[in-house]
Scaffold this motif. Sequence first.
Motif, mmCIF file in Angstrom:
data_model
loop_
_atom_site.group_PDB
_atom_site.id
_atom_site.type_symbol
_atom_site.label_atom_id
_atom_site.label_comp_id
_atom_site.label_asym_id
_atom_site.label_seq_id
_atom_site.Cartn_x
_atom_site.Cartn_y
_atom_site.Cartn_z
ATOM 1 N N GLY A 1 0.673 -1.347 -0.019
ATOM 2 C CA GLY A 1 0.177 0.062 -0.023
ATOM 3 C C GLY A 1 0.584 1.357 -0.050
ATOM 4 O O GLY A 1 0.299 2.388 0.188
ATOM 5 N N VAL A 2 2.150 1.249 -0.410
ATOM 6 C CA VAL A 2 2.837 2.682 -0.494
ATOM 7 C C VAL A 2 2.600 3.259 -1.672
ATOM 8 O O VAL A 2 2.344 2.584 -2.575
ATOM 9 C CB VAL A 2 4.561 2.086 -0.310
ATOM 10 C CG1 VAL A 2 5.219 3.381 -0.527
ATOM 11 C CG2 VAL A 2 4.762 1.329 1.027
ATOM 12 N N GLU A 3 2.549 4.441 -1.507
ATOM 13 C CA GLU A 3 1.943 5.287 -2.739
ATOM 14 C C GLU A 3 2.805 5.072 -4.043
ATOM 15 O O GLU A 3 4.259 4.800 -3.889
ATOM 16 C CB GLU A 3 2.116 6.687 -2.442
ATOM 17 C CG GLU A 3 1.235 7.045 -1.239
ATOM 18 C CD GLU A 3 1.249 8.870 -1.366
ATOM 19 O OE1 GLU A 3 1.955 9.314 -2.039
ATOM 20 O OE2 GLU A 3 0.670 9.222 -0.275
ATOM 21 N N ALA A 4 2.198 5.072 -5.093
ATOM 22 C CA ALA A 4 2.902 4.485 -6.394
ATOM 23 C C ALA A 4 4.070 5.384 -6.721
ATOM 24 O O ALA A 4 5.178 4.943 -7.056
ATOM 25 C CB ALA A 4 1.956 4.294 -7.503
ATOM 26 N N GLU A 5 3.792 6.732 -6.560
ATOM 27 C CA GLU A 5 4.934 7.716 -6.725
ATOM 28 C C GLU A 5 6.246 7.629 -5.994
ATOM 29 O O GLU A 5 7.048 7.500 -6.552
ATOM 30 C CB GLU A 5 4.320 9.237 -6.548
ATOM 31 C CG GLU A 5 5.073 10.201 -7.289
ATOM 32 C CD GLU A 5 4.474 11.611 -6.922
ATOM 33 O OE1 GLU A 5 5.207 12.617 -7.221
ATOM 34 O OE2 GLU A 5 3.165 11.644 -6.578
ATOM 35 N N ARG A 6 5.885 7.366 -4.746
ATOM 36 C CA ARG A 6 7.161 7.013 -3.766
ATOM 37 C C ARG A 6 7.871 5.656 -4.131
ATOM 38 O O ARG A 6 8.911 5.677 -4.290
ATOM 39 C CB ARG A 6 6.495 7.050 -2.413
ATOM 40 C CG ARG A 6 5.813 8.283 -1.844
ATOM 41 C CD ARG A 6 7.098 9.498 -1.633
ATOM 42 N NE ARG A 6 7.676 9.096 -0.218
ATOM 43 C CZ ARG A 6 8.775 9.788 0.102
ATOM 44 N NH1 ARG A 6 9.329 10.868 -0.537
ATOM 45 N NH2 ARG A 6 9.236 9.519 1.461
ATOM 46 N N VAL A 7 7.194 4.777 -4.437
ATOM 47 C CA VAL A 7 7.740 3.674 -4.973
ATOM 48 C C VAL A 7 8.706 3.776 -6.285
ATOM 49 O O VAL A 7 9.628 3.509 -6.362
ATOM 50 C CB VAL A 7 6.772 2.320 -5.181
ATOM 51 C CG1 VAL A 7 7.379 1.029 -5.758
ATOM 52 C CG2 VAL A 7 5.944 1.953 -3.665
ATOM 53 N N ALA A 8 7.986 4.630 -7.142
ATOM 54 C CA ALA A 8 8.574 5.009 -8.211
ATOM 55 C C ALA A 8 10.027 5.785 -8.119
ATOM 56 O O ALA A 8 11.054 5.453 -9.057
ATOM 57 C CB ALA A 8 7.996 5.596 -9.444
ATOM 58 N N GLY A 9 9.899 6.511 -7.175
ATOM 59 C CA GLY A 9 11.031 7.196 -6.756
ATOM 60 C C GLY A 9 12.212 6.572 -6.107
ATOM 61 O O GLY A 9 13.334 7.347 -5.630
ATOM 62 N N LEU A 10 12.001 5.522 -5.602
ATOM 63 C CA LEU A 10 13.092 4.600 -4.962
ATOM 64 C C LEU A 10 14.220 4.445 -5.695
ATOM 65 O O LEU A 10 14.405 4.148 -6.911
ATOM 66 C CB LEU A 10 12.569 3.083 -4.413
ATOM 67 C CG LEU A 10 13.521 2.450 -3.727
ATOM 68 C CD1 LEU A 10 14.044 2.783 -2.522
ATOM 69 C CD2 LEU A 10 12.810 0.777 -3.722
ATOM 70 N N ILE A 11 15.491 4.736 -5.020
ATOM 71 C CA ILE A 11 16.843 4.591 -5.621
ATOM 72 C C ILE A 11 17.254 3.344 -5.549
ATOM 73 O O ILE A 11 17.538 2.979 -4.301
ATOM 74 C CB ILE A 11 17.749 5.806 -5.221
ATOM 75 C CG1 ILE A 11 17.076 7.103 -5.576
ATOM 76 C CG2 ILE A 11 19.106 5.732 -5.821
ATOM 77 C CD1 ILE A 11 17.781 8.223 -5.103
ATOM 78 N N CYS A 12 17.688 2.662 -6.402
ATOM 79 C CA CYS A 12 18.150 1.145 -6.272
ATOM 80 C C CYS A 12 18.574 0.715 -7.797
ATOM 81 O O CYS A 12 17.702 0.751 -8.544
ATOM 82 C CB CYS A 12 17.393 0.272 -5.601
ATOM 83 S SG CYS A 12 18.145 -1.447 -5.394
ATOM 84 N N PRO A 13 19.643 0.482 -8.285
ATOM 85 C CA PRO A 13 21.034 0.518 -7.252
ATOM 86 C C PRO A 13 21.152 2.126 -6.844
ATOM 87 O O PRO A 13 20.897 2.727 -7.376
ATOM 88 C CB PRO A 13 22.070 -0.025 -8.362
ATOM 89 C CG PRO A 13 21.501 -0.769 -9.185
ATOM 90 C CD PRO A 13 19.898 -0.086 -9.337
ATOM 91 N N ILE A 14 22.278 1.923 -5.852
ATOM 92 C CA ILE A 14 22.881 3.306 -5.421
ATOM 93 C C ILE A 14 24.046 3.771 -5.986
ATOM 94 O O ILE A 14 24.814 2.833 -6.769
ATOM 95 C CB ILE A 14 22.982 3.128 -3.872
ATOM 96 C CG1 ILE A 14 24.229 2.347 -3.561
ATOM 97 C CG2 ILE A 14 21.754 2.896 -3.276
ATOM 98 C CD1 ILE A 14 24.596 2.299 -2.090
ATOM 99 N N GLY A 15 24.136 5.023 -5.849
ATOM 100 C CA GLY A 15 25.655 5.419 -6.596
ATOM 101 C C GLY A 15 25.341 5.829 -8.112
ATOM 102 O O GLY A 15 24.550 5.510 -8.635
ATOM 103 N N ILE A 16 26.401 6.927 -8.281
ATOM 104 C CA ILE A 16 26.309 7.524 -9.547
ATOM 105 C C ILE A 16 26.813 6.508 -10.606
ATOM 106 O O ILE A 16 27.535 5.820 -10.418
ATOM 107 C CB ILE A 16 27.227 8.947 -9.781
ATOM 108 C CG1 ILE A 16 28.525 8.429 -9.418
ATOM 109 C CG2 ILE A 16 26.621 9.779 -8.801
ATOM 110 C CD1 ILE A 16 29.540 9.566 -9.702
ATOM 111 N N GLY A 17 26.445 6.716 -11.944
ATOM 112 C CA GLY A 17 27.021 5.681 -12.923
ATOM 113 C C GLY A 17 28.278 5.881 -13.240
ATOM 114 O O GLY A 17 28.846 6.979 -12.918
#
Length: 302
Positions: free
Chosen positions: A246-262
């Motif tokens: 039930g976490v908001e879709a917009e917040r889930v889409a904003g999850l950063i994974c993997p971490i770090g710059i490319g």
Amino acid sequence: MKVWPLIERALVAHGTCAMVSVVKAEGSVPREQGARMVVTPEGFHGTIGGGTLEWRALAAAQSLLEKPRATKIIKQSLGPDLGQCCGGRVVLAVESFERTDLIRVQELAAREEQGPFMLRGRIAGLDVTESFGEQRRNVLVFGAGHVGRALVLALASLPFDVTWADPRPESFPSAAPSNVTIRHGDPLDAVAAAPPGSLAFVMSHSHALDLQIVDAALRNPNFAHVAVIGSATKRARFEKRLRDAGVEAERVAGLICPIGIGGIRSKLAAAIAVATAAQIITLDEALRSSFPQPLAHQRTAG
């Protein structure tokens, strides 16, 4: 860098010091208005940009040490005057301080310890408004494993307040950088206590715990960004479970994974930490550009 507490310590220890301030900056210059360097008989702290400009400013500051209270205004064109390629212009204020200034310096140091503030008309002959005190973003690092330790060290010299959380007290080293607060209770307590604008970087010893922390952080509006260490596969699994929970879709889409710059492929903990610290700087700067209001309320005083 907190300027006035540093000057206070210098006066107590040596009875003299000097401060170089960039009071005006135009065009392409090494540092922005408000950059400062504090010079003592033992060396200097901070930077106004390096190169010939800083070398000359350092010499000017050293010439004022152990002399009565004085101010020297230096106007420099970096190209014609100094042969530097930047091409901009700066105005520097070089000020000396002596032990008789200690009471006033202590007042300003106490004010700076309370948070950012501004002063106008402090430097004689210059109508400038100066900002003092750092506006530091809180970064929560969850996990005291090899990557967590490396990331905390990478953030040690950067202007962030770091909360380092892990439920295993034995996992922490005996000492931590001065900008770090260690929490070894329930990590979810650290999530709940996060101030507005915080960043969460999750890298615990357990994927199940990672998911718990990420879930709680995404539900907390005080987190501007939430990141979790892992692969694209881990991200896909977390996204599904978070949506199902039930976490908001917009917040889930904003999850950063993997971490770090490319662009950094190394799996070394130190390399991951450097890439992640660079990402944290990027996120912080983007947030400041989008929301230019300071993280802490600035007070103006004469």
